[in-house]
Motif scaffolding. Structure first.
Motif, short mmCIF file in Angstrom:
data_model
loop_
_atom_site.label_atom_id
_atom_site.label_comp_id
_atom_site.label_asym_id
_atom_site.label_seq_id
_atom_site.Cartn_x
_atom_site.Cartn_y
_atom_site.Cartn_z
N ARG A 1 2.67 1.87 -3.53
CA ARG A 1 1.85 2.37 -4.32
C ARG A 1 1.54 3.82 -4.23
O ARG A 1 1.38 4.58 -4.87
CB ARG A 1 0.43 1.57 -4.33
N LEU A 2 1.22 4.31 -2.91
CA LEU A 2 0.93 5.50 -2.50
C LEU A 2 2.02 6.39 -3.12
O LEU A 2 1.99 7.52 -3.69
CB LEU A 2 0.74 5.72 -1.07
N VAL A 3 3.15 5.90 -2.48
CA VAL A 3 4.40 6.86 -2.85
C VAL A 3 4.75 7.14 -4.45
O VAL A 3 4.96 8.26 -5.04
CB VAL A 3 5.85 6.36 -2.17
N ASP B 1 -16.09 8.50 -4.82
CA ASP B 1 -15.04 9.32 -5.31
C ASP B 1 -15.75 10.81 -5.54
O ASP B 1 -16.06 11.25 -6.31
CB ASP B 1 -14.40 8.95 -6.50
N ILE C 1 0.83 -1.10 0.06
CA ILE C 1 -0.03 -0.01 -0.08
C ILE C 1 0.90 1.15 -0.03
O ILE C 1 0.71 2.21 -0.84
CB ILE C 1 -0.70 -0.14 1.16
N GLU C 2 2.01 1.43 0.94
CA GLU C 2 2.79 2.63 0.84
C GLU C 2 3.47 2.60 -0.44
O GLU C 2 3.74 3.89 -0.84
CB GLU C 2 3.95 2.39 2.15
N TYR D 1 1.82 12.18 -9.46
CA TYR D 1 0.68 13.12 -9.31
C TYR D 1 1.35 14.52 -9.13
O TYR D 1 1.16 15.48 -9.79
CB TYR D 1 -0.08 12.84 -8.00
N ALA D 2 2.60 14.50 -8.09
CA ALA D 2 3.19 15.71 -7.86
C ALA D 2 3.89 16.23 -9.08
O ALA D 2 4.19 17.43 -9.28
CB ALA D 2 4.25 15.55 -6.72
N PHE E 1 1.74 18.55 -10.87
CA PHE E 1 0.96 19.28 -9.84
C PHE E 1 1.13 20.69 -10.46
O PHE E 1 2.16 21.23 -10.27
CB PHE E 1 1.23 18.79 -8.68
N LEU F 1 -10.76 21.17 -7.20
CA LEU F 1 -9.98 21.18 -6.17
C LEU F 1 -9.67 22.68 -5.68
O LEU F 1 -9.65 23.56 -6.18
CB LEU F 1 -8.48 20.85 -6.71
N GLY G 1 -0.35 24.71 -6.52
CA GLY G 1 0.00 24.56 -5.14
C GLY G 1 -0.12 26.29 -4.59
O GLY G 1 0.35 26.41 -3.36
N ALA H 1 -14.94 13.89 -5.41
CA ALA H 1 -14.24 14.95 -6.37
C ALA H 1 -15.04 14.65 -7.81
O ALA H 1 -15.33 15.43 -8.44
CB ALA H 1 -12.84 14.93 -6.53
N GLY I 1 2.64 6.39 -6.87
CA GLY I 1 1.27 7.10 -7.42
C GLY I 1 1.50 8.51 -7.11
O GLY I 1 1.08 9.49 -8.02
N ASN I 2 1.82 9.14 -5.93
CA ASN I 2 1.85 10.69 -5.55
C ASN I 2 3.03 11.08 -6.44
O ASN I 2 3.08 12.54 -6.75
CB ASN I 2 2.12 10.56 -4.10
N ALA J 1 -15.80 3.05 0.48
CA ALA J 1 -14.59 2.88 -0.40
C ALA J 1 -15.12 3.33 -1.84
O ALA J 1 -14.18 3.42 -2.93
CB ALA J 1 -14.10 1.50 -0.29
#
Lengths: 166, 166
Positions: free
Chosen positions: A6-8, A42, A3-4, A14-15, A18, A51, A21, A44, A10-11, A39
């Motif tokens: 995939r988060l990192v 979504d 999970i961690e 994203y960043a 991005f 955003l 800011g 948004a 994927g982020n 779950a």
């Protein structure tokens, strides 16, 4: 992949693209959405929230009582004037009650864990549309909500459609 | 266009191409994200969360104490085994305290509204990373959280980047 990881990963993607800011802290459209932590939602995407435009509060069952602190902060400190409460079909909160939850905790985690939840109201409910209406009425009855617009909605996890109840 | 109109029109477009109406109630990846209601955070996009895979709990400040009910339900009733607490830079909860909030309510909404929030703990904090660690430790100290993996993160609203704290 964990999970961690995939988060990192994927982020990082994203960043990398991005560009927002410099958005302000107070929601630009001055509203708050209160919906469920489920779950399958979504907000948004399903509720068309750009955003920076709205607070999005999510708890088990989209409970107005459980979100009272959040709503007061949203309105009094950050200037929102409108709340949309959006519960949904197939909600887990329709499937159990306080006694069942406490029994499950005791069986799986033991006596000390059972004590930690013995005074906890899980805020389950039996009638989806009725609970939407009741939450809206409860919120409107608060003096601190004076001047705030409150509406109630249902989102269908089976179809992706949202409809207004009150 | 009103907030309600934009929601309905945006949702019509979302539902028109919606194909995930058969997702299961329990999160398929068995984890929960706890983050802030802040308007500048889009968890699904920023944290790479596919629809149906994780509970997403959002309250003012990503407070573990305020989300205790939600987390117990997520774990005991719906089988999640991992929680990621993600607070963020520029959080509104860093900017006021209980006394300020109560004063604002009294000034703008009157005496009765002030009474409604006089026992409310707004759960503000002064040190972002310190509070991430403290929330993780608090949650881990609960018997009901035995066997649940808990980590703490900070999301930067200025850059779109997330980083692990603990």
């Amino acid at each position: 992949m964990s999970i961690e990881q995939r988060l990192v990963e994927g982020n990082n993607a994203y960043a990398a693209t991005f560009t927002q800011g410099d958005l302000a802290l107070p929601p630009s459209q001055k509203y708050a959405i209160l919906t469920c932590m489920d779950a399958r939602i979504d907000p948004a995407a399903a509720f068309s929230i750009p955003l920076g435009s709205a607070h999005i509060i999510r708890n088990a069952g989209a409970s107005a009582r459980a979100a009272f602190r959040d709503l007061v902060i949203s309105q009094q400190l950050l200037g929102t004037t409108q709340v949309l409460i959006i519960k949904h079909t197939g909600c887990g909160m329709l499937t159990f009650d306080n006694a069942t939850a406490r029994k499950l905790v005791k069986e799986s985690k033991g006596e000390k864990a059972a004590e930690e939840v013995e005074d906890l109201d899980f805020l389950t409910f039996g009638d989806l549309e009725g609970k939407v209406k009741e939450d809206v009425e409860w919120l409107k009855s608060k003096a601190v909500e004076k001047g705030v617009s409150v509406s109630g909605w249902v989102y269908e996890v089976e179809t992706g459609k949202v409809r207004r109840v009150v």
